[in-house]
Design a protein around this motif. Structure first.
Motif, PDB file in Angstrom:
ATOM      1  N   ALA A   1       0.832  -1.206   0.000  1.00 62.60           N
ATOM      2  CA  ALA A   1       0.000   0.000   0.000  1.00 62.60           C
ATOM      3  C   ALA A   1       0.861   1.248   0.000  1.00 62.60           C
ATOM      4  O   ALA A   1       0.483   2.282  -0.567  1.00 62.60           O
ATOM      5  CB  ALA A   1      -0.928  -0.006   1.213  1.00 62.60           C
ATOM      6  N   LEU A   2       2.020   1.168   0.661  1.00 60.72           N
ATOM      7  CA  LEU A   2       2.997   2.255   0.674  1.00 60.72           C
ATOM      8  C   LEU A   2       4.370   1.658   0.443  1.00 60.72           C
ATOM      9  O   LEU A   2       4.682   0.578   0.969  1.00 60.72           O
ATOM     10  CB  LEU A   2       2.986   3.004   2.012  1.00 60.72           C
ATOM     11  N   SER A   3       5.214   2.366  -0.305  1.00 56.88           N
ATOM     12  CA  SER A   3       6.550   1.874  -0.597  1.00 56.88           C
ATOM     13  C   SER A   3       7.575   2.997  -0.464  1.00 56.88           C
ATOM     14  O   SER A   3       7.636   3.907  -1.290  1.00 56.88           O
ATOM     15  CB  SER A   3       6.595   1.293  -2.021  1.00 56.88           C
ATOM     16  N   ASN A   4       8.313   2.965   0.637  1.00 61.47           N
ATOM     17  CA  ASN A   4       9.443   3.889   0.873  1.00 61.47           C
ATOM     18  C   ASN A   4       9.019   5.356   0.734  1.00 61.47           C
ATOM     19  O   ASN A   4       9.662   6.137   0.032  1.00 61.47           O
ATOM     20  CB  ASN A   4      10.587   3.577  -0.086  1.00 61.47           C
ATOM     21  N   VAL A   5       7.961   5.725   1.435  1.00 63.20           N
ATOM     22  CA  VAL A   5       7.444   7.099   1.382  1.00 63.20           C
ATOM     23  C   VAL A   5       8.147   7.962   2.432  1.00 63.20           C
ATOM     24  O   VAL A   5       8.192   7.602   3.612  1.00 63.20           O
ATOM     25  CB  VAL A   5       5.921   7.134   1.621  1.00 63.20           C
ATOM     26  N   SER A   6       8.657   9.087   2.002  1.00 60.73           N
ATOM     27  CA  SER A   6       9.270  10.054   2.917  1.00 60.73           C
ATOM     28  C   SER A   6       8.709  11.433   2.631  1.00 60.73           C
ATOM     29  O   SER A   6       8.462  11.782   1.468  1.00 60.73           O
ATOM     30  CB  SER A   6      10.794  10.077   2.767  1.00 60.73           C
TER      31      SER A   6
ATOM     32  N   ARG B   1       0.577   4.759  -6.865  1.00 63.63           N
ATOM     33  CA  ARG B   1       1.009   3.380  -6.590  1.00 63.63           C
ATOM     34  C   ARG B   1       1.761   3.250  -5.280  1.00 63.63           C
ATOM     35  O   ARG B   1       2.746   2.519  -5.167  1.00 63.63           O
ATOM     36  CB  ARG B   1       1.857   2.847  -7.743  1.00 63.63           C
ATOM     37  N   GLY B   2       1.350   3.987  -4.265  1.00 57.29           N
ATOM     38  CA  GLY B   2       1.944   3.856  -2.946  1.00 57.29           C
ATOM     39  C   GLY B   2       3.255   4.564  -2.739  1.00 57.29           C
ATOM     40  O   GLY B   2       3.888   4.402  -1.693  1.00 57.29           O
ATOM     41  N   SER B   3       3.680   5.360  -3.716  1.00 56.63           N
ATOM     42  CA  SER B   3       4.948   6.073  -3.610  1.00 56.63           C
ATOM     43  C   SER B   3       4.746   7.557  -3.889  1.00 56.63           C
ATOM     44  O   SER B   3       3.732   7.956  -4.470  1.00 56.63           O
ATOM     45  CB  SER B   3       5.971   5.507  -4.612  1.00 56.63           C
ATOM     46  N   VAL B   4       5.715   8.359  -3.476  1.00 52.51           N
ATOM     47  CA  VAL B   4       5.697   9.783  -3.804  1.00 52.51           C
ATOM     48  C   VAL B   4       6.204   9.954  -5.227  1.00 52.51           C
ATOM     49  O   VAL B   4       7.342   9.596  -5.538  1.00 52.51           O
ATOM     50  CB  VAL B   4       6.559  10.595  -2.819  1.00 52.51           C
ATOM     51  N   LEU B   5       5.349  10.486  -6.082  1.00 52.39           N
ATOM     52  CA  LEU B   5       5.710  10.717  -7.484  1.00 52.39           C
ATOM     53  C   LEU B   5       6.390  12.063  -7.671  1.00 52.39           C
ATOM     54  O   LEU B   5       7.349  12.198  -8.435  1.00 52.39           O
ATOM     55  CB  LEU B   5       4.459  10.636  -8.356  1.00 52.39           C
ATOM     56  N   ALA B   6       5.879  13.081  -6.979  1.00 51.54           N
ATOM     57  CA  ALA B   6       6.417  14.437  -7.132  1.00 51.54           C
ATOM     58  C   ALA B   6       6.068  15.256  -5.906  1.00 51.54           C
ATOM     59  O   ALA B   6       5.108  14.958  -5.198  1.00 51.54           O
ATOM     60  CB  ALA B   6       5.852  15.102  -8.390  1.00 51.54           C
ATOM     61  N   GLU B   7       6.848  16.300  -5.662  1.00 58.29           N
ATOM     62  CA  GLU B   7       6.571  17.221  -4.563  1.00 58.29           C
ATOM     63  C   GLU B   7       7.105  18.593  -4.949  1.00 58.29           C
ATOM     64  O   GLU B   7       8.175  18.706  -5.546  1.00 58.29           O
ATOM     65  CB  GLU B   7       7.234  16.747  -3.274  1.00 58.29           C
ATOM     66  N   GLY B   8       6.336  19.629  -4.622  1.00 55.09           N
ATOM     67  CA  GLY B   8       6.791  20.972  -4.944  1.00 55.09           C
ATOM     68  C   GLY B   8       5.703  21.991  -4.758  1.00 55.09           C
ATOM     69  O   GLY B   8       4.641  21.699  -4.188  1.00 55.09           O
ATOM     70  N   SER B   9       5.954  23.193  -5.240  1.00 51.28           N
ATOM     71  CA  SER B   9       4.964  24.260  -5.182  1.00 51.28           C
ATOM     72  C   SER B   9       3.840  23.962  -6.175  1.00 51.28           C
ATOM     73  O   SER B   9       4.009  23.129  -7.078  1.00 51.28           O
ATOM     74  CB  SER B   9       5.625  25.595  -5.535  1.00 51.28           C
ATOM     75  N   PRO B  10       2.690  24.633  -6.050  1.00 54.53           N
ATOM     76  CA  PRO B  10       1.624  24.426  -7.037  1.00 54.53           C
ATOM     77  C   PRO B  10       2.091  24.646  -8.474  1.00 54.53           C
ATOM     78  O   PRO B  10       1.721  23.882  -9.373  1.00 54.53           O
ATOM     79  CB  PRO B  10       0.567  25.457  -6.609  1.00 54.53           C
ATOM     80  N   ASP B  11       2.908  25.666  -8.716  1.00 52.64           N
ATOM     81  CA  ASP B  11       3.398  25.915 -10.067  1.00 52.64           C
ATOM     82  C   ASP B  11       4.277  24.766 -10.562  1.00 52.64           C
ATOM     83  O   ASP B  11       4.172  24.339 -11.721  1.00 52.64           O
ATOM     84  CB  ASP B  11       4.189  27.226 -10.117  1.00 52.64           C
ATOM     85  N   GLU B  12       5.147  24.273  -9.691  1.00 58.79           N
ATOM     86  CA  GLU B  12       6.021  23.164 -10.077  1.00 58.79           C
ATOM     87  C   GLU B  12       5.223  21.898 -10.366  1.00 58.79           C
ATOM     88  O   GLU B  12       5.510  21.174 -11.328  1.00 58.79           O
ATOM     89  CB  GLU B  12       7.044  22.898  -8.964  1.00 58.79           C
TER      90      GLU B  12
END
Length: 256
Positions: free
Chosen positions: A20-25, A222-233
């Protein structure tokens, strides 16, 4: 105060062969407004449940104010400043709005709080302050079963605020609400968060709300972080665009 109020490091959650989660930070900076988005099955609710203590991760750790709190019970995390709401409203529907808030205030006062009538009356001021803060003082004697879904969500928010949280974890707080109600509730949430100086992490499917209100966005798939950033990013990220154009990013049969 620490720069990051909460961090999750390498969080994984397995149910048999299914991850359900895979190496999420992630790291939540004190005072920020963070949205977590992604398609159904991305792991958003599972992550929120791990952070709130409802689910024990298979691997990884959760750190609150520099202290490892992985696996700590939800009521202990509440005492340390984490407030939590769920997709399904959790109020006492046969009681009045005021009685619901009184229950929350008594719980926040601790197990040793006296239930004698005089002691309960002493909480009246606190109860009505909270009802006023979430816009419900005018229906305080209404039975919860008979009020609108949006007002029940406001009540649930007020009950969480009774615990004096520093970090709010809101899992789809506008689920089941119409557009106008969703916008009104989020205006209230953001107003409360900014006035109290809280940190907010929320899961939300309304992309307009997310991009208008969040300072940073975490996108899961799919249980992982795909992207992170500001709304514009995030709005410019082709991987995120692929998800919301309906490409096959979600694991078949997965659930949040």
């Amino acid at each position: 105060m620490a720069e990051f109020i909460l961090t999750a490091e390498g969080i994984s959650k397995k149910y048999g062969a299914f991850s359900a989660l895979s190496n999420v930070s992630l790291k939540l900076r004190s005072g920020e407004l963070r949205a977590v988005i992604g398609p159904n099955g991305a792991g958003k609710s599972t992550l929120t449940n791990v952070l709130g203590g409802q689910i024990l991760p298979t691997t990884g750790k959760v750190v609150l104010d520099g202290h490892t709190v992985t696996g700590m019970a939800p009521h202990r995390l509440a005492g340390m400043g984490i407030g939590r709401t769920f997709q399904i409203n959790s109020t006492f529907r046969q009681m009045t709005v005021r009685e619901n808030m009184l229950v929350a205030c008594v719980a926040a006062a601790g197990a040793g709080y006296s239930l004698r009538r005089g002691k309960l009356r002493a909480l009246d001021t606190r109860v009505f302050e909270l009802l006023h803060e979430v816009g419900l003082s005018g229906i305080s004697e209404s039975i919860v079963e008979g009020i609108s879904h949006g007002d029940r969500k406001r009540l649930e928010l007020g009950m969480v605020l009774a615990t004096a949280p520093r970090l709010l974890l809101l899992d789809e707080p506008t689920a089941g609400m119409g557009l106008s109600e969703r916008q009104d509730l989020f205006r209230l949430i953001v107003d409360v968060v900014k006035r109290r100086g809280l940190t907010l992490m929320f899961v939300e499917h309304d992309i307009d709300i997310v991009f208008n209100l969040a300072e940073r966005i975490t996108v899961m798939a799919r249980g992982s972080v795909l992207a992170e950033g500001s709304p514009d990013e995030i709005s410019a990220d082709p991987r995120v665009q692929e998800i919301y154009l309906g490409e096959s990013v979600v694991a078949e049969g997965a659930t949040c």
